[in-house]
Design a protein around this motif. Structure first.
Motif, PDB file in Angstrom:
ATOM      1  N   TRP A 326       0.831  -1.207   0.000  1.00 38.20           N
ATOM      2  CA  TRP A 326       0.000   0.000   0.000  1.00 38.20           C
ATOM      3  C   TRP A 326       0.863   1.254   0.000  1.00 38.20           C
ATOM      4  O   TRP A 326       0.555   2.235  -0.700  1.00 38.20           O
ATOM      5  CB  TRP A 326      -0.932  -0.003   1.200  1.00 38.20           C
ATOM      6  N   ARG A 327       1.940   1.253   0.758  1.00 40.55           N
ATOM      7  CA  ARG A 327       2.825   2.432   0.771  1.00 40.55           C
ATOM      8  C   ARG A 327       3.427   2.674  -0.611  1.00 40.55           C
ATOM      9  O   ARG A 327       3.523   3.802  -1.078  1.00 40.55           O
ATOM     10  CB  ARG A 327       3.919   2.238   1.818  1.00 40.55           C
ATOM     11  N   ARG A 328       3.850   1.585  -1.273  1.00 39.68           N
ATOM     12  CA  ARG A 328       4.406   1.735  -2.623  1.00 39.68           C
ATOM     13  C   ARG A 328       3.351   2.244  -3.594  1.00 39.68           C
ATOM     14  O   ARG A 328       3.632   3.078  -4.458  1.00 39.68           O
ATOM     15  CB  ARG A 328       4.954   0.402  -3.099  1.00 39.68           C
ATOM     16  N   PHE A 329       2.117   1.743  -3.449  1.00 37.02           N
ATOM     17  CA  PHE A 329       1.039   2.178  -4.327  1.00 37.02           C
ATOM     18  C   PHE A 329       0.732   3.666  -4.111  1.00 37.02           C
ATOM     19  O   PHE A 329       0.566   4.431  -5.063  1.00 37.02           O
ATOM     20  CB  PHE A 329      -0.203   1.327  -4.053  1.00 37.02           C
ATOM     21  N   ALA A 330       0.680   4.094  -2.843  1.00 36.51           N
ATOM     22  CA  ALA A 330       0.362   5.496  -2.545  1.00 36.51           C
ATOM     23  C   ALA A 330       1.470   6.436  -3.002  1.00 36.51           C
ATOM     24  O   ALA A 330       1.208   7.550  -3.471  1.00 36.51           O
ATOM     25  CB  ALA A 330       0.115   5.655  -1.041  1.00 36.51           C
ATOM     26  N   GLU A 331       2.725   5.984  -2.869  1.00 38.24           N
ATOM     27  CA  GLU A 331       3.836   6.839  -3.284  1.00 38.24           C
ATOM     28  C   GLU A 331       3.822   7.097  -4.781  1.00 38.24           C
ATOM     29  O   GLU A 331       4.367   8.101  -5.257  1.00 38.24           O
ATOM     30  CB  GLU A 331       5.156   6.185  -2.877  1.00 38.24           C
ATOM     31  N   GLY A 332       3.187   6.230  -5.580  1.00 38.25           N
ATOM     32  CA  GLY A 332       3.106   6.445  -7.016  1.00 38.25           C
ATOM     33  C   GLY A 332       2.246   7.631  -7.399  1.00 38.25           C
ATOM     34  O   GLY A 332       2.364   8.166  -8.504  1.00 38.25           O
ATOM     35  N   PHE A 333       1.349   8.048  -6.479  1.00 40.56           N
ATOM     36  CA  PHE A 333       0.480   9.193  -6.756  1.00 40.56           C
ATOM     37  C   PHE A 333       0.960  10.467  -6.068  1.00 40.56           C
ATOM     38  O   PHE A 333       0.304  11.493  -6.142  1.00 40.56           O
ATOM     39  CB  PHE A 333      -0.949   8.880  -6.270  1.00 40.56           C
ATOM     40  N   ARG A 334       2.093  10.404  -5.396  1.00 42.15           N
ATOM     41  CA  ARG A 334       2.569  11.561  -4.642  1.00 42.15           C
ATOM     42  C   ARG A 334       3.501  12.396  -5.509  1.00 42.15           C
ATOM     43  O   ARG A 334       4.440  11.867  -6.114  1.00 42.15           O
ATOM     44  CB  ARG A 334       3.293  11.078  -3.382  1.00 42.15           C
ATOM     45  N   LEU A 335       3.246  13.726  -5.590  1.00 42.11           N
ATOM     46  CA  LEU A 335       4.078  14.633  -6.389  1.00 42.11           C
ATOM     47  C   LEU A 335       5.312  15.035  -5.615  1.00 42.11           C
ATOM     48  O   LEU A 335       5.267  15.173  -4.393  1.00 42.11           O
ATOM     49  CB  LEU A 335       3.286  15.885  -6.765  1.00 42.11           C
ATOM     50  N   PRO A 336       6.426  15.238  -6.303  1.00 38.99           N
ATOM     51  CA  PRO A 336       7.629  15.722  -5.611  1.00 38.99           C
ATOM     52  C   PRO A 336       7.357  17.078  -4.970  1.00 38.99           C
ATOM     53  O   PRO A 336       6.765  17.961  -5.599  1.00 38.99           O
ATOM     54  CB  PRO A 336       8.665  15.825  -6.725  1.00 38.99           C
ATOM     55  N   PRO A 337       7.796  17.311  -3.746  1.00 37.83           N
ATOM     56  CA  PRO A 337       7.485  18.564  -3.026  1.00 37.83           C
ATOM     57  C   PRO A 337       7.880  19.837  -3.766  1.00 37.83           C
ATOM     58  O   PRO A 337       7.108  20.781  -3.789  1.00 37.83           O
ATOM     59  CB  PRO A 337       8.257  18.419  -1.713  1.00 37.83           C
ATOM     60  N   PRO A 338       9.058  19.944  -4.426  1.00 36.56           N
ATOM     61  CA  PRO A 338       9.430  21.232  -5.046  1.00 36.56           C
ATOM     62  C   PRO A 338       8.512  21.656  -6.183  1.00 36.56           C
ATOM     63  O   PRO A 338       8.436  22.835  -6.505  1.00 36.56           O
ATOM     64  CB  PRO A 338      10.846  20.971  -5.565  1.00 36.56           C
TER      65      PRO A 338
END
Length: 383
Positions: A326-338
């Motif tokens: 689940w963490r790997r799946f969620a990280e795929g939708f997370r935009l880089p902070p900058p």
């Protein structure tokens, strides 16, 4: 008697009273002379040369079952060839095989008629394990309620079936009979299997028929893998003589093997013939051949291997696996902070390309041999 002596006597008597009132540790008692408990069921196992007085044997109501030797290694050849000596030996082996099978069937009829549970064991020898398993099933011709057992006398592949071959034997028995045999072996071999249960995925999960002729086995029993035994062979010719014997079953000779179960007679009848794996559901067994390459199949130069048998995952393992995925799946939708805020899709893609290019330049500069000075600029140029 003075006052101090009286107090000491009272303390000793109180201690004895507490010990007598304390409940016995059932778990510990199963590893220390359990045959002395009249509630524990007994099982006789025999080979073809043991004489049995059946009416006398069944007079002992603790004796619930009888396990008889069935096959021994590979079946003798059906046709004899060679010189005169070879032919005579071949015929003698076949005659012994035929007589042993006839005695086996006679004993099975008698035992079941007299109300005893029946079982058969195979003496494992070096050689083709699949052919030995077929020999065992053909010889024993087991009914659904007949116990099956694999006898590995010791971990010595030059004299007995190797543990690797025993895994294949067990698989073939399961294919033919639809259930698993008990594993009969001694303390050393059982401990070796327990310590290498990742290699012996089947043997380490078979119900254990433990052979050790000592009054106590608590310190030696491999509790890390088996929590207990299905049967414990505690009495045999090794520790039963004319003067002393752990248990003498009526109607049997002094060299008969006697086994104790960690349960009462009715419970053992209910558990018989075992047949399942320890802590593994029957439908979880992976008995699927591993695919081989087309080249190897055409050449015929391959050995059939099977998928490993593994215990089903625990609840904790399932939770941890789901959390990781689940963490790997969620990280795929997370935009880089900058570049996560205030940008359209075109600007976002351009920013990602810029960041990727900067990262590649940075990595190249870090390992460039010219920049680092390990190779001079004019030393070598690609052609």
């Amino acid at each position: 008697m003075n006052l101090k002596a009286r107090y000491r006597l009272r303390a000793v008597l109180a201690a004895f009273a507490l010990l007598a009132a304390a409940p016995a540790d059932a778990t510990a008692s199963e590893f220390s002379e359990p045959w002395k408990n009249p509630d524990r069921a007994l099982v006789i196992d025999a080979y073809e040369y043991n004489s049995i007085d059946w009416p006398a044997l069944v007079s002992d109501k603790r004796v619930v079952g009888f396990i008889n030797k069935a096959s021994d290694g590979l079946a003798p050849p059906y046709s004899c060839t060679g010189g005169e000596t070879e032919i005579r030996l071949c015929k003698a082996l076949w005659k012994r095989h035929a007589v042993a099978r006839e005695l086996f069937q006679t004993r099975r009829t008698l035992a079941k008629t007299l109300g005893l549970k029946w079982g058969a064991y195979h003496l494992a020898r070096p050689g083709n394990p699949v052919a030995q398993a077929d020999n065992f099933i053909d010889f024993a011709d087991p009914a659904p309620d007949d116990l099956l057992a694999l006898d590995i006398e010791d971990n010595d592949p030059s004299k007995w079936m190797s543990l690797e071959d025993a895994e294949e034997f067990v698989r073939q028995v399961h294919r033919r009979a639809g259930r698993f045999p008990l594993l009969y072996t001694n303390e050393t071999t059982a401990r070796h299997i327990a310590e290498n249960r990742d290699r012996y995925r089947l043997l380490s999960r078979l119900p254990l028929w433990y052979a050790r002729y000592k009054p106590e086995i608590g310190l030696h029993f491999p509790k890390g893998n088996w929590h207990g035994y299905a049967l414990w062979q505690f009495s045999a010719q090794a520790n039963c003589g004319s003067v002393h014997c752990p248990y003498r079953a009526p109607g049997t000779p002094g060299d008969i093997d006697v086994n104790v179960a960690p349960m009462a007679a009715d419970d053992l009848r209910g558990a018989w013939p075992f047949g399942g794996l320890i802590d593994v559901p029957p439908d979880y067994l992976a008995s699927v051949p591993v695919p081989v390459s087309r080249e190897a199949a055409l050449k015929g130069d391959f050995a059939v291997t099977y998928a490993a048998v593994a215990a089903p995952p625990t609840l904790e393992e399932l939770v941890a696996a789901v959390g990781t995925h689940w963490r790997r799946f969620a990280e795929g939708f997370r935009l880089p902070p900058p570049v996560a805020r205030g940008l359209g899709i075109a600007d976002y893609v351009a920013a990602l390309r810029t960041r990727s290019g900067e990262a590649l330049v940075s990595e190249a500069a870090a390992v460039d041999p010219v920049v680092t000075g390990s190779i001079s600029a004019g030393a070598h140029r690609p052609r």
